[in-house]
Design a protein around this motif. Structure first.
Motif, PDB file in Angstrom:
ATOM      1  N   THR A  77       0.851  -1.189   0.000  1.00  0.00           N
ATOM      2  CA  THR A  77       0.000   0.000   0.000  1.00  0.00           C
ATOM      3  C   THR A  77       0.884   1.236   0.000  1.00  0.00           C
ATOM      4  N   LEU A  78       0.636   2.116  -0.952  1.00  0.00           N
ATOM      5  CA  LEU A  78       1.293   3.416  -1.018  1.00  0.00           C
ATOM      6  C   LEU A  78       0.286   4.439  -0.503  1.00  0.00           C
ATOM      7  N   ARG A  79       0.531   4.940   0.701  1.00  0.00           N
ATOM      8  CA  ARG A  79      -0.443   5.816   1.362  1.00  0.00           C
ATOM      9  C   ARG A  79       0.034   7.272   1.281  1.00  0.00           C
ATOM     10  N   LEU A  80      -0.708   8.105   0.555  1.00  0.00           N
ATOM     11  CA  LEU A  80      -0.395   9.519   0.463  1.00  0.00           C
ATOM     12  C   LEU A  80      -0.483  10.124   1.863  1.00  0.00           C
ATOM     13  N   ASN A  81       0.497  10.945   2.220  1.00  0.00           N
ATOM     14  CA  ASN A  81       0.587  11.399   3.608  1.00  0.00           C
ATOM     15  C   ASN A  81       0.836  12.909   3.685  1.00  0.00           C
ATOM     16  N   ARG A  82      -0.105  13.664   3.107  1.00  0.00           N
ATOM     17  CA  ARG A  82      -0.067  15.125   3.242  1.00  0.00           C
ATOM     18  C   ARG A  82      -1.445  15.621   3.684  1.00  0.00           C
ATOM     19  N   PRO A  83      -1.945  15.154   4.811  1.00  0.00           N
ATOM     20  CA  PRO A  83      -3.316  15.508   5.214  1.00  0.00           C
ATOM     21  C   PRO A  83      -3.529  17.007   5.364  1.00  0.00           C
ATOM     22  N   GLN A  84      -2.491  17.728   5.781  1.00  0.00           N
ATOM     23  CA  GLN A  84      -2.615  19.168   5.971  1.00  0.00           C
ATOM     24  C   GLN A  84      -2.777  19.906   4.649  1.00  0.00           C
ATOM     25  N   ARG A  85      -2.428  19.260   3.541  1.00  0.00           N
ATOM     26  CA  ARG A  85      -2.580  19.834   2.197  1.00  0.00           C
ATOM     27  C   ARG A  85      -3.537  19.002   1.353  1.00  0.00           C
ATOM     28  N   ARG A  86      -4.432  18.325   2.009  1.00  0.00           N
ATOM     29  CA  ARG A  86      -5.457  17.510   1.318  1.00  0.00           C
ATOM     30  C   ARG A  86      -4.815  16.499   0.358  1.00  0.00           C
TER      31      ARG A  86
END
Length: 259
Positions: free
Chosen positions: A18-27
């Motif tokens: 799994t490649l999980r995008l991890n920029r929650p503060q920038r959506r």
């Protein structure tokens, strides 16, 4: 000094990466650095025979908001070229990867985020997901997201999304062919697992052959597509896993794949 948090989290579990995008503060916007991390990870996965299927995911209300407009404002032509070229390479890596790639879409997927969903081989969406190519609203036509979008959905649907910028629902995306399944958000992981479990059970070698040929024949006329498919299937059947699969079926046992 605070260590930099990776913009991409890589999780491996029993053949599923799994490649999980991890920029929650920038959506979960696709910054240049995040795209470069995706590119590097996908290149490694392509050579890793222990990986049978890839899932691209994120957490929170947004799957990915596309390019980071804060990062994009006021750049030079060379910088824009680098950003869009890197993004194009990532999308083509997803398409050319030997392993199947599944988008797990829990929320909004817009612009290059929608492009990423369209580039994946399969996509599973929650009933809360929405999809849009809203570049026209800020004077920037979603030309690069258009490339995989129009290869997934009918031209009229693609043009509606591109010209109006209005989001479509998960159900409309399903009807249009952009996603494979729509489920309640609390069932999303189970729905993704149904696909990954089925894929992991099959021969990696066979899936790689099939995925490559699927995309290769799309733009051929029927006669040439058959010519190529005959050659590919002949080579496929001579491979160890095809011979083993036929033997296992006839002997009523579980096949033992070479890959």
């Amino acid at each position: 000094m605070t260590a930099k948090i990776s913009e991409l989290i890589v999780e491996a579990n029993e053949g599923v990466t799994t490649l999980r995008l991890n920029r929650p503060q920038r959506r979960h916007a696709l910054s240049l650095s995040l795209l470069q991390e995706l590119e590097e990870s996908l290149q490694k996965i392509a050579q890793d025979h222990s990986v049978r299927v890839v899932v691209i995911a994120s957490d929170g209300p947004v799957f990915s908001s596309g390019h980071d407009l804060g990062e994009m404002q006021g750049c030079s032509e060379e910088e824009y070229q680098k950003l869009f070229s890197t993004c194009a390479r990532v999308m083509q890596l997803v398409r050319n990867l030997p392993q199947p790639v599944i988008a797990r879409v829990q929320g909004f997927a817009t612009a290059a985020g929608c492009q990423l969903v369209a580039a994946c081989d399969l996509a599973v969406a929650s009933d809360q997901a929405q999809f849009a190519t809203p570049g026209v609203k800020i004077g920037l036509f979603c030309t690069t997201p258009m490339v995989p979008l129009v290869r997934n959905v009918a031209p009229k649907i693609a043009m509606e999304m591109l010209l109006t910028g209005k989001p479509i629902s998960a159900e409309k995306a399903l009807a249009a062919g952009l996603v494979n399944a729509v489920v309640p958000v609390d069932q999303l992981d189970d729905a993704v697992k149904e696909y990954t479990s089925a894929i992991v059970a099959s021969s990696r070698q066979t899936l790689a052959i099939g995925k490559q040929e699927f995309y290769a024949q799309l733009n051929m006329d029927e006669s040439h597509a058959y010519d190529q498919a005959v050659n590919v299937m002949t080579k496929n059947v001579l491979q160890h896993d095809a011979q083993e699969g036929m033997s296992a079926f006839l002997e009523k046992r579980t096949p033992q794949w070479e890959e």
